[in-house]
Design a protein around this motif. Structure first.
Motif, mmCIF file in Angstrom:
data_model
loop_
_atom_site.group_PDB
_atom_site.id
_atom_site.type_symbol
_atom_site.label_atom_id
_atom_site.label_comp_id
_atom_site.label_asym_id
_atom_site.label_seq_id
_atom_site.Cartn_x
_atom_site.Cartn_y
_atom_site.Cartn_z
ATOM 1 N N TRP A 175 0.749 -1.381 -0.121
ATOM 2 C CA TRP A 175 0.211 0.026 0.045
ATOM 3 C C TRP A 175 0.818 1.225 0.054
ATOM 4 O O TRP A 175 1.950 1.368 0.352
ATOM 5 N N THR A 176 0.378 2.334 -0.468
ATOM 6 C CA THR A 176 1.185 3.471 -0.650
ATOM 7 C C THR A 176 0.239 4.729 0.458
ATOM 8 O O THR A 176 -0.937 4.842 0.152
ATOM 9 N N LEU A 177 0.869 5.259 1.480
ATOM 10 C CA LEU A 177 0.331 6.066 2.264
ATOM 11 C C LEU A 177 1.036 7.482 1.501
ATOM 12 O O LEU A 177 2.020 7.638 1.367
ATOM 13 N N ARG A 178 0.055 8.554 1.882
ATOM 14 C CA ARG A 178 0.276 9.936 1.470
ATOM 15 C C ARG A 178 -0.224 10.782 2.582
ATOM 16 O O ARG A 178 -1.291 10.359 2.803
ATOM 17 N N ALA A 179 0.596 11.771 2.868
ATOM 18 C CA ALA A 179 0.081 12.961 3.691
ATOM 19 C C ALA A 179 0.363 14.219 3.020
ATOM 20 O O ALA A 179 1.474 14.326 2.350
ATOM 21 N N ARG A 180 -0.619 15.084 3.187
ATOM 22 C CA ARG A 180 -0.202 16.555 2.688
ATOM 23 C C ARG A 180 -1.170 17.570 3.206
ATOM 24 O O ARG A 180 -2.178 17.276 3.786
ATOM 25 N N PRO A 181 -0.615 18.686 3.471
ATOM 26 C CA PRO A 181 -1.332 19.949 3.531
ATOM 27 C C PRO A 181 -2.169 20.366 2.412
ATOM 28 O O PRO A 181 -1.749 19.835 1.544
ATOM 29 N N PRO A 182 -3.380 20.820 2.555
ATOM 30 C CA PRO A 182 -4.088 20.980 1.412
ATOM 31 C C PRO A 182 -3.637 21.855 0.309
ATOM 32 O O PRO A 182 -3.849 21.778 -0.901
ATOM 33 N N THR A 183 -2.695 22.678 0.670
ATOM 34 C CA THR A 183 -1.709 23.758 -0.225
ATOM 35 C C THR A 183 -0.497 23.010 -0.970
ATOM 36 O O THR A 183 -0.102 23.756 -1.909
ATOM 37 N N ALA A 184 -0.166 21.867 -0.693
ATOM 38 C CA ALA A 184 0.950 21.296 -1.293
ATOM 39 C C ALA A 184 0.917 20.727 -2.455
ATOM 40 O O ALA A 184 -0.409 19.891 -2.822
ATOM 41 N N PRO A 185 1.765 20.749 -3.525
ATOM 42 C CA PRO A 185 1.593 20.518 -4.868
ATOM 43 C C PRO A 185 1.960 18.761 -4.893
ATOM 44 O O PRO A 185 2.650 18.404 -3.810
ATOM 45 N N GLU A 186 1.374 18.073 -5.915
ATOM 46 C CA GLU A 186 1.624 16.619 -5.911
ATOM 47 C C GLU A 186 3.171 16.529 -6.136
ATOM 48 O O GLU A 186 3.712 15.517 -5.688
ATOM 49 N N LEU A 187 3.618 17.391 -7.287
ATOM 50 C CA LEU A 187 5.007 17.074 -7.448
ATOM 51 C C LEU A 187 5.874 18.249 -7.132
ATOM 52 O O LEU A 187 5.354 19.574 -7.313
ATOM 53 N N ALA A 188 7.097 18.378 -6.452
ATOM 54 C CA ALA A 188 7.699 19.211 -6.098
ATOM 55 C C ALA A 188 8.192 20.109 -7.319
ATOM 56 O O ALA A 188 8.442 19.775 -8.404
ATOM 57 N N ARG A 189 8.276 21.518 -7.299
ATOM 58 C CA ARG A 189 8.682 22.231 -8.106
ATOM 59 C C ARG A 189 10.335 22.037 -8.243
ATOM 60 O O ARG A 189 11.061 22.243 -7.316
ATOM 61 N N HIS A 190 10.724 21.887 -9.670
ATOM 62 C CA HIS A 190 12.224 21.598 -9.770
ATOM 63 C C HIS A 190 13.085 22.549 -9.392
ATOM 64 O O HIS A 190 12.972 23.974 -10.174
ATOM 65 N N ASN A 191 14.325 22.388 -8.624
ATOM 66 C CA ASN A 191 15.403 23.574 -8.660
ATOM 67 C C ASN A 191 16.639 22.495 -8.746
ATOM 68 O O ASN A 191 16.746 21.455 -7.923
ATOM 69 N N THR A 192 17.554 23.056 -9.311
ATOM 70 C CA THR A 192 18.856 22.338 -9.613
ATOM 71 C C THR A 192 19.547 21.800 -8.550
ATOM 72 O O THR A 192 20.035 20.666 -8.500
ATOM 73 N N LEU A 193 19.415 22.415 -7.384
ATOM 74 C CA LEU A 193 19.997 22.031 -6.072
ATOM 75 C C LEU A 193 19.295 21.320 -5.008
ATOM 76 O O LEU A 193 19.637 21.036 -4.152
ATOM 77 N N GLY A 194 17.930 21.207 -5.370
ATOM 78 C CA GLY A 194 16.977 20.527 -4.583
ATOM 79 C C GLY A 194 16.472 20.895 -3.290
ATOM 80 O O GLY A 194 16.061 20.263 -2.544
ATOM 81 N N TYR A 195 16.546 22.074 -3.146
ATOM 82 C CA TYR A 195 16.178 23.006 -1.887
ATOM 83 C C TYR A 195 14.650 23.026 -1.686
ATOM 84 O O TYR A 195 14.086 23.062 -2.624
ATOM 85 N N LEU A 196 14.306 23.003 -0.517
ATOM 86 C CA LEU A 196 12.859 23.344 -0.179
ATOM 87 C C LEU A 196 12.019 22.327 -0.853
ATOM 88 O O LEU A 196 10.958 22.841 -1.336
ATOM 89 N N PHE A 197 12.333 21.204 -0.726
ATOM 90 C CA PHE A 197 11.417 20.038 -1.406
ATOM 91 C C PHE A 197 10.085 20.110 -0.571
ATOM 92 O O PHE A 197 9.842 20.232 0.427
ATOM 93 N N ASP A 198 8.969 20.305 -1.614
ATOM 94 C CA ASP A 198 7.583 20.430 -1.009
ATOM 95 C C ASP A 198 6.478 19.425 -1.795
ATOM 96 O O ASP A 198 5.574 19.666 -1.683
ATOM 97 N N GLY A 199 7.288 18.488 -2.188
ATOM 98 C CA GLY A 199 6.331 17.488 -3.047
ATOM 99 C C GLY A 199 5.600 16.400 -2.174
ATOM 100 O O GLY A 199 5.742 16.358 -0.997
ATOM 101 N N ASN A 200 4.628 15.925 -2.668
ATOM 102 C CA ASN A 200 3.907 14.723 -2.098
ATOM 103 C C ASN A 200 4.692 13.455 -1.853
ATOM 104 O O ASN A 200 4.795 12.814 -2.965
ATOM 105 N N VAL A 201 5.058 12.873 -0.624
ATOM 106 C CA VAL A 201 6.028 11.852 -0.666
ATOM 107 C C VAL A 201 5.138 10.603 -0.420
ATOM 108 O O VAL A 201 4.153 10.536 0.328
ATOM 109 N N ARG A 202 5.207 9.620 -1.495
ATOM 110 C CA ARG A 202 4.809 8.214 -1.274
ATOM 111 C C ARG A 202 5.280 7.361 -0.365
ATOM 112 O O ARG A 202 6.498 7.028 -0.314
ATOM 113 N N HIS A 203 4.787 7.021 0.672
ATOM 114 C CA HIS A 203 5.196 6.176 1.836
ATOM 115 C C HIS A 203 4.959 4.845 1.835
ATOM 116 O O HIS A 203 3.714 4.422 1.902
#
Length: 180
Positions: A147-175
């Motif tokens: 099974w895959t669990l996910r948790a999110r605040p309602p404002t979180a994006p499904e996918l993190a916005r890409h940035n080259t150095l990977g800072y401030l990851f805000d995507g939806n993690v599949r656990h």
């Protein structure tokens, strides 16, 4: 700006800047200075590799000279080992944490399968109104398997916005979990 010499009522450990660390409200911890040397007050901005090349957001949608790292991204995570084993046929109290650099946490949602069947989690009352929020949700797995669990605040994006150095990851993690 704050000069912090304790964390949770104890002296700062070396990996957090012992004996003192600079904390700047409105800036994420990665941008804070851990090991303080001489302090100089200046009427002009400081330009160093840390604020011009290293701690910046680069990539599509960011300025050519990089976007600033300021407020921490909104995140939510399970307090559960990665790929945990959960017994079949019983209800399990899922626990997690949510944190925000944008003010109090008001709602957390969870999904317990790969569909978008989001439902609200219960917020732990002791944390309400702050930027860190513990949450719980009762889950009875429908059967054995993966099974895959996910948790999110309602404002979180499904996918993190890409940035080259990977800072401030805000995507939806599949656990992932295994029920059996």
């Amino acid at each position: 700006m704050l000069l912090a010499y304790e964390m949770n009522g104890r002296p700062l450990p070396p990996d957090h800047g012992f004996p003192v660390r600079v904390v700047v409200p409105g800036w994420i911890g990665i941008s804070s200075i851990k090991w303080v040397g001489p302090v100089e007050v200046s009427a002009t901005a400081l330009f160093s590799p840390w604020n011009t090349r290293f701690y910046r957001m680069f990539g599509p949608g960011y300025p050519d000279d990089g976007g600033l790292l300021t407020t921490q991204a909104v995140k939510s995570a399970f307090e559960l080992p990665w790929d945990a084993r959960i017994p079949a046929g019983v209800s399990v109290l899922l626990r997690g944490r949510y944190w925000s650099g944008n003010g109090p946490v008001r709602q957390v949602e969870i999904s317990t399968d790969d569909r978008d069947d989001w439902r609200p989690a219960d917020l732990v009352p002791d944390d309400e109104g702050g930027p860190w929020q513990r949450w719980t949700a009762l889950w009875r797995p429908p059967g054995p398997g993966r099974w895959t669990l996910r948790a999110r605040p309602p404002t979180a994006p499904e996918l993190a916005r890409h940035n080259t150095l990977g800072y401030l990851f805000d995507g939806n993690v599949r656990h992932p979990v295994t029920v059996g």
